[in-house]
Design a protein around this motif. Sequence first.
Motif, PDB file in Angstrom:
ATOM      1  N   CYS A  81       0.870  -1.169   0.000  1.00 54.39           N
ATOM      2  CA  CYS A  81       0.000   0.000   0.000  1.00 54.39           C
ATOM      3  C   CYS A  81       0.909   1.221   0.000  1.00 54.39           C
ATOM      4  CB  CYS A  81      -0.872  -0.030   1.249  1.00 54.39           C
ATOM      5  SG  CYS A  81      -1.972   1.374   1.350  1.00 54.39           S
ATOM      6  N   THR A  82       1.065   1.858  -1.169  1.00 56.52           N
ATOM      7  CA  THR A  82       2.105   2.866  -1.308  1.00 56.52           C
ATOM      8  C   THR A  82       1.778   3.897  -2.374  1.00 56.52           C
ATOM      9  OG1 THR A  82       4.487   3.137  -1.711  1.00 56.52           O
ATOM     10  CG2 THR A  82       3.370   1.364  -2.895  1.00 56.52           C
ATOM     11  N   THR A  83       2.561   4.951  -2.408  1.00 57.45           N
ATOM     12  CA  THR A  83       2.448   5.962  -3.461  1.00 57.45           C
ATOM     13  C   THR A  83       3.334   5.625  -4.644  1.00 57.45           C
ATOM     14  OG1 THR A  83       4.171   7.301  -2.423  1.00 57.45           O
ATOM     15  CG2 THR A  83       1.877   7.810  -1.847  1.00 57.45           C
ATOM     16  N   GLU A  84       4.186   4.628  -4.514  1.00 54.57           N
ATOM     17  CA  GLU A  84       5.064   4.208  -5.621  1.00 54.57           C
ATOM     18  C   GLU A  84       4.207   3.469  -6.648  1.00 54.57           C
ATOM     19  OE1 GLU A  84       8.030   5.277  -5.677  1.00 54.57           O
ATOM     20  OE2 GLU A  84       8.438   5.745  -3.592  1.00 54.57           O
ATOM     21  N   ASN A  85       3.947   4.112  -7.786  1.00 54.94           N
ATOM     22  CA  ASN A  85       2.977   3.529  -8.714  1.00 54.94           C
ATOM     23  C   ASN A  85       3.506   3.212 -10.099  1.00 54.94           C
ATOM     24  OD1 ASN A  85       3.263   6.084  -9.721  1.00 54.94           O
ATOM     25  ND2 ASN A  85       1.094   6.589  -9.721  1.00 54.94           N
ATOM     26  N   ASP A  86       4.821   3.294 -10.308  1.00 55.47           N
ATOM     27  CA  ASP A  86       5.324   2.967 -11.638  1.00 55.47           C
ATOM     28  C   ASP A  86       5.461   1.453 -11.790  1.00 55.47           C
ATOM     29  OD1 ASP A  86       8.421   2.294 -11.156  1.00 55.47           O
ATOM     30  OD2 ASP A  86       7.835   3.968  -9.868  1.00 55.47           O
ATOM     31  N   ALA A  87       5.507   1.021 -13.036  1.00 50.71           N
ATOM     32  CA  ALA A  87       5.525  -0.409 -13.341  1.00 50.71           C
ATOM     33  C   ALA A  87       6.722  -1.122 -12.708  1.00 50.71           C
ATOM     34  CB  ALA A  87       5.518  -0.627 -14.853  1.00 50.71           C
ATOM     35  N   ALA A  88       7.868  -0.461 -12.635  1.00 43.69           N
ATOM     36  CA  ALA A  88       9.063  -1.089 -12.064  1.00 43.69           C
ATOM     37  C   ALA A  88       8.871  -1.399 -10.578  1.00 43.69           C
ATOM     38  CB  ALA A  88      10.282  -0.186 -12.263  1.00 43.69           C
ATOM     39  N   PHE A 106      -6.275   5.255  -0.502  1.00 44.70           N
ATOM     40  CA  PHE A 106      -7.207   4.172  -0.798  1.00 44.70           C
ATOM     41  C   PHE A 106      -8.484   4.391  -0.014  1.00 44.70           C
ATOM     42  CE2 PHE A 106      -4.393   2.976   2.639  1.00 44.70           C
ATOM     43  CZ  PHE A 106      -5.274   2.555   3.627  1.00 44.70           C
ATOM     44  N   ASP A 107      -9.534   3.715  -0.445  1.00 45.72           N
ATOM     45  CA  ASP A 107     -10.805   3.797   0.278  1.00 45.72           C
ATOM     46  C   ASP A 107     -11.246   2.384   0.652  1.00 45.72           C
ATOM     47  OD1 ASP A 107     -11.787   2.691  -2.097  1.00 45.72           O
ATOM     48  OD2 ASP A 107     -12.694   4.565  -2.767  1.00 45.72           O
ATOM     49  N   ARG A 108     -12.354   2.279   1.337  1.00 45.17           N
ATOM     50  CA  ARG A 108     -12.846   0.991   1.825  1.00 45.17           C
ATOM     51  C   ARG A 108     -13.081   0.014   0.678  1.00 45.17           C
ATOM     52  NH1 ARG A 108     -17.154  -2.246   3.131  1.00 45.17           N
ATOM     53  NH2 ARG A 108     -17.256  -3.001   5.265  1.00 45.17           N
ATOM     54  N   GLU A 109     -13.729   0.484  -0.388  1.00 50.53           N
ATOM     55  CA  GLU A 109     -14.061  -0.409  -1.503  1.00 50.53           C
ATOM     56  C   GLU A 109     -12.797  -0.965  -2.170  1.00 50.53           C
ATOM     57  OE1 GLU A 109     -15.472   2.826  -1.373  1.00 50.53           O
ATOM     58  OE2 GLU A 109     -17.216   2.018  -0.318  1.00 50.53           O
ATOM     59  N   THR A 110     -11.815  -0.107  -2.374  1.00 49.06           N
ATOM     60  CA  THR A 110     -10.569  -0.542  -3.009  1.00 49.06           C
ATOM     61  C   THR A 110      -9.856  -1.568  -2.138  1.00 49.06           C
ATOM     62  OG1 THR A 110     -10.326   1.613  -4.078  1.00 49.06           O
ATOM     63  CG2 THR A 110      -8.358   0.241  -3.933  1.00 49.06           C
ATOM     64  N   LEU A 111      -9.723  -1.270  -0.860  1.00 43.24           N
ATOM     65  CA  LEU A 111      -9.034  -2.178   0.034  1.00 43.24           C
ATOM     66  C   LEU A 111      -9.781  -3.505   0.160  1.00 43.24           C
ATOM     67  CD1 LEU A 111      -6.615  -2.651   1.813  1.00 43.24           C
ATOM     68  CD2 LEU A 111      -7.820  -1.504   3.678  1.00 43.24           C
ATOM     69  N   GLU A 112     -11.089  -3.437   0.276  1.00 41.05           N
ATOM     70  CA  GLU A 112     -11.884  -4.661   0.377  1.00 41.05           C
ATOM     71  C   GLU A 112     -11.725  -5.519  -0.871  1.00 41.05           C
ATOM     72  OE1 GLU A 112     -16.355  -6.072   1.704  1.00 41.05           O
ATOM     73  OE2 GLU A 112     -16.111  -4.073   0.833  1.00 41.05           O
TER      74      GLU A 112
END
Length: 121
Positions: A81-88, A106-112
């Motif tokens: 669960c992070t802000t690092e979002n590049d493909a590498a 993130f929100d509840r729906e995403t985490l669930e």
Amino acid sequence: MKSCLVVDDSKVIRKVARHILETLNFNVDEAEDGQEALDRCGDRMPDVVLLDWNMPKMSGMEFLKNLRSAAHPVQPKVVFCTTENDAAHIRAAIDAGADEYVMKPFDRETLESKLQIVGVA
């Protein structure tokens, strides 16, 4: 009841995650860095670890590599669960043994949905 270890150096993120996870009927424990998380896993292995990438003392990647190389008979699911979002970064996390990846914020729906994908929700 399933258990989750939330590993993040941000107290706010840990509090938000705890609130969401408790509404999803998880017992929640917290650690503010990878070393503390390894110690907690040694005491009691959770069903799932919600793991930040960038932390002091021991990063999320270092924690994950140590966790996966240890001879624990049962391994938890790990959701980065992070802000690092590049493909590498995503590929590195999966290659190191992460089961899923979720972006902050993130929100509840995403985490669930991520917890359902790894089979712990």
